[in-house]
Enzyme design. Sequence first.
Site, PDB file in Angstrom:
ATOM      1  N   GLU A 164      -5.434   5.670  -5.339  1.00  0.00           N
ATOM      2  CA  GLU A 164      -4.177   6.406  -5.565  1.00  0.00           C
ATOM      3  C   GLU A 164      -3.744   7.190  -4.324  1.00  0.00           C
ATOM      4  O   GLU A 164      -2.553   7.226  -4.005  1.00  0.00           O
ATOM      5  CB  GLU A 164      -4.311   7.332  -6.778  1.00  0.00           C
ATOM      6  CG  GLU A 164      -4.637   6.610  -8.085  1.00  0.00           C
ATOM      7  CD  GLU A 164      -3.787   5.377  -8.352  1.00  0.00           C
ATOM      8  OE1 GLU A 164      -2.577   5.405  -8.051  1.00  0.00           O
ATOM      9  OE2 GLU A 164      -4.329   4.372  -8.843  1.00  0.00           O
ATOM     10  N   HIS A 167      -1.983   4.890  -2.084  1.00  0.00           N
ATOM     11  CA  HIS A 167      -0.577   4.680  -2.459  1.00  0.00           C
ATOM     12  C   HIS A 167       0.318   5.772  -1.875  1.00  0.00           C
ATOM     13  O   HIS A 167       1.424   5.496  -1.404  1.00  0.00           O
ATOM     14  CB  HIS A 167      -0.421   4.694  -3.985  1.00  0.00           C
ATOM     15  CG  HIS A 167      -0.654   3.367  -4.637  1.00  0.00           C
ATOM     16  ND1 HIS A 167       0.079   2.246  -4.319  1.00  0.00           N
ATOM     17  CD2 HIS A 167      -1.505   2.979  -5.622  1.00  0.00           C
ATOM     18  CE1 HIS A 167      -0.321   1.222  -5.076  1.00  0.00           C
ATOM     19  NE2 HIS A 167      -1.290   1.644  -5.871  1.00  0.00           N
TER      20      HIS A 167
HETATM   21 NI    NI Z   1      -2.419   0.508  -7.230  1.00  0.00          NI
END
Ligand code: NI
Length: 206
Positions: A164, A167
């Site tokens: 995450e 990202h």
């Molecule tokens: Ni992902």
Amino acid sequence: MTHSLVEHVEDLLGGPRPLPIAIAGDPVLRRRSAPYDGNLPSGLLNELIIAMRLTMLSAPGVGLAAPQIGLGLQLAVIEDTAAISSELAAARRRVPVPFRVLINPSDEPVGTEVAAFYEGCLSVPGYQAVAERAEAVRLRGWDADGEPFDEVVVGWPARIVAHETDHLAGRLYLDSALSRSLSSNENYLARWGGATPKAARVALGF
Ligand code: NI
């Protein structure tokens, strides 16, 4: 920007549930997200978090970062309560992760131990690949109430967290995955869903 953050979030929340997920090739997945500086009314932030959780769970996935719903903001949700075999859980150190919100999170490896396992991403549907990640990370950030946290996360939860935070930095797991391990979901489930990717490593040559 012609579009304020509040307007963008209101537009998103005015749309369908689950929220549409951005797929690889969308530039929003490749930009570094802006830090969240408290610039959303708390009711709107809570509504956004609820919509992100619903979208994550219905996908289903164990994490969702704001860029994946087209919002370049340092915000992610994670939750992993999937029922898996005890063999898999032990090999992957996959312990349940209760729902939590990560705001402006950062992580850094703790120690030198690395784990290599298959993972996938809702923004790269249909495939999984082996990514090598730190076995433990120091995670810092803020929760939805603005409370800071600073902790060491170990095992599979460390993988979720690192995925995450990637990202939020404009990275996809494929950027650092072992490309020869790439496997369709069907092949992964039929062949490589064992406790470790050892058999896949031999058969696929990575
Ligand atoms: Ni992902």
